[in-house]
Scaffold this active site. Structure first.
Site, PDB file in Angstrom:
ATOM      1  N   LEU A 245      11.193   1.199   6.879  1.00 29.21           N
ATOM      2  CA  LEU A 245      10.534   1.635   5.652  1.00 29.21           C
ATOM      3  C   LEU A 245      11.205   2.956   5.264  1.00 29.21           C
ATOM      4  O   LEU A 245      11.241   3.883   6.081  1.00 29.21           O
ATOM      5  CB  LEU A 245       9.039   1.862   5.866  1.00 29.21           C
ATOM      6  CG  LEU A 245       8.358   2.326   4.582  1.00 29.21           C
ATOM      7  CD1 LEU A 245       8.159   1.149   3.634  1.00 29.21           C
ATOM      8  CD2 LEU A 245       7.048   3.021   4.851  1.00 29.21           C
TER       9      LEU A 245
ATOM     10  N   LYS B  36       6.420  -1.908   2.011  1.00 25.59           N
ATOM     11  CA  LYS B  36       5.252  -1.251   2.616  1.00 25.59           C
ATOM     12  C   LYS B  36       4.079  -2.222   2.471  1.00 25.59           C
ATOM     13  O   LYS B  36       3.215  -2.102   1.590  1.00 25.59           O
ATOM     14  CB  LYS B  36       4.974   0.109   1.949  1.00 25.59           C
ATOM     15  CG  LYS B  36       4.076   0.990   2.837  1.00 25.59           C
ATOM     16  CD  LYS B  36       4.162   2.436   2.438  1.00 25.59           C
ATOM     17  CE  LYS B  36       3.129   3.312   3.121  1.00 25.59           C
ATOM     18  NZ  LYS B  36       3.287   3.512   4.558  1.00 25.59           N
TER      19      LYS B  36
ATOM     20  N   TYR C 286       0.824  -1.204   0.000  1.00 27.76           N
ATOM     21  CA  TYR C 286       0.000   0.000   0.000  1.00 27.76           C
ATOM     22  C   TYR C 286       0.856   1.251   0.000  1.00 27.76           C
ATOM     23  O   TYR C 286       2.074   1.182   0.176  1.00 27.76           O
ATOM     24  CB  TYR C 286      -0.965  -0.015   1.201  1.00 27.76           C
ATOM     25  CG  TYR C 286      -0.315   0.318   2.530  1.00 27.76           C
ATOM     26  CD1 TYR C 286       0.521  -0.581   3.172  1.00 27.76           C
ATOM     27  CD2 TYR C 286      -0.519   1.557   3.137  1.00 27.76           C
ATOM     28  CE1 TYR C 286       1.117  -0.268   4.382  1.00 27.76           C
ATOM     29  CE2 TYR C 286       0.069   1.877   4.355  1.00 27.76           C
ATOM     30  CZ  TYR C 286       0.896   0.962   4.972  1.00 27.76           C
ATOM     31  OH  TYR C 286       1.490   1.275   6.168  1.00 27.76           O
TER      32      TYR C 286
ATOM     33  N   GLU D 289      13.076   2.578  13.567  1.00 25.49           N
ATOM     34  CA  GLU D 289      12.081   3.600  13.191  1.00 25.49           C
ATOM     35  C   GLU D 289      10.950   3.523  14.202  1.00 25.49           C
ATOM     36  O   GLU D 289      11.064   2.818  15.206  1.00 25.49           O
ATOM     37  CB  GLU D 289      11.574   3.344  11.767  1.00 25.49           C
ATOM     38  CG  GLU D 289      10.901   1.988  11.610  1.00 25.49           C
ATOM     39  CD  GLU D 289      10.359   1.719  10.209  1.00 25.49           C
ATOM     40  OE1 GLU D 289      10.188   2.659   9.429  1.00 25.49           O
ATOM     41  OE2 GLU D 289      10.078   0.539   9.936  1.00 25.49           O
TER      42      GLU D 289
END
Ligand SMILES: Cc1ncc(COP(=O)(O)O)c(C=O)c1O
Length: 289
Positions: free
Chosen positions: A203, A147, A33, A179
């Site tokens: 990501l 993702k 996505y 992250e």
């Protein structure tokens, strides 16, 4: 008003879209996505988002049903029904085979879904005072650069901060900063900004890349390198970045102040550069009916 969304090539009211329970997105989380912020009808970095979608699809061996230009055209078509500031959500799953089987079926038509919802930009309060975060061990898999719609690890990580009334969960793997559950993380020490490496453990945010570009244009020193936990904890400033959060200062980490406990000078400079960049976005003229 019924919301208009895109489903497999058609614009339809959202409540009329139905997905098969055998869809591999539903059964396996087998899909990818993107989320693109839109300001006054102008998407920010749409091309970069669709290029990342292509990379995610390559990683999961899913054939892209559209070129980047086609995706951008579909985005503008959908935005005709959603004026103002929006988030465009794009999801492609591997489609609905006749039976459940882990093995990737051949010749399956991917399921394409796009919707819009009002963009939830950070509040003035969050920009001026910063936000609270907690830390946690990064217990996700080793393909965080995809993702993927399989977000259970991120969901469980995010809930740890939600339970504490905090904005994000900043994760550490083997003692190194990776992250946050839905954001990238930067640290600042003595005016130098550092960001974790662009590898499979994060990501690679479109906003991360934009901040790197803005830093270079704005003569802000920025290093991309592994960041040990001790540096996170001793940082003068910590920032979150994402397409919806833009850049936000973290002013409390695990209940302790970060630096002075207020958004720092480097944050204020980067935030200003970001707003200036946004203000240069050219709104697209509506297509005549
Ligand atoms: C895990 C994770 N990292 C980083 C980001 C930031 O990516 P972007 O700047 O492209 O929104 C996101 C965005 O949702 C995310 O989910």
């Amino acid at each position: 008003m019924t919301e208009i969304a895109h489903f497999n090539g058609k614009l339809l009211p959202l409540d009329q879209i139905h997905v098969s329970p055998l869809d591999r997105g539903f059964i396996f989380g087998d899909g990818v996505y993107e989320v693109i912020p839109v300001y006054g009808g102008a998407p920010l970095r749409a091309r970069e988002h669709f290029e990342r979608l292509q990379r995610s699809m390559d990683e999961i061996r899913l054939e892209n049903p559209h070129s980047v230009d086609e995706w951008i055209a579909l985005t503008h078509e959908l935005l005709q029904h959603h004026p103002g500031n929006q988030s465009v959500y794009i999801q492609v799953t591997r489609g609905a085979p006749p039976k459940r089987d882990h093995v990737i079926p051949k010749g399956l038509k991917p399921t394409v879904f796009m919707m819009c919802y009002p963009l939830a930009s950070p509040s003035r309060e969050a920009i001026e005072n910063g936000v609270a975060c907690v830390t946690a061990r990064d217990f996700r898999w080793e393909k965080c650069h995809i993702k993927s719609t399989s977000l259970l690890g991120n969901v469980l990580a995010r809930q740890l901060s939600a339970d504490e009334g905090a904005t994000e969960t900043i994760m550490l793997r083997d003692g190194m900063l990776t992250e946050a559950s839905a954001s990238n993380v930067f640290v600042v020490k003595d005016g130098v900004v550092s960001a974790p490496p662009r590898d499979n453990l994060i990501l690679l945010g479109i906003t991360y890349d934009l901040l790197v570009k803005l830093a270079s244009e704005g003569a802000i020193r920025l290093e991309v390198r592994p960041i040990p936990e001790a540096e996170l904890r001793a940082a003068d400033e910590v920032w979150l970045s994402s397409s919806t959060k833009e850049v936000l200062a973290v002013t409390t980490l695990d209940g302790k102040p970060v630096g002075s406990g207020k958004p720092g000078a480097a944050f204020r400079r980067m935030h200003a550069l970001y707003q200036e960049h946004k203000s240069r976005l050219a709104p697209r003229r509506p297509v005549p009916a």
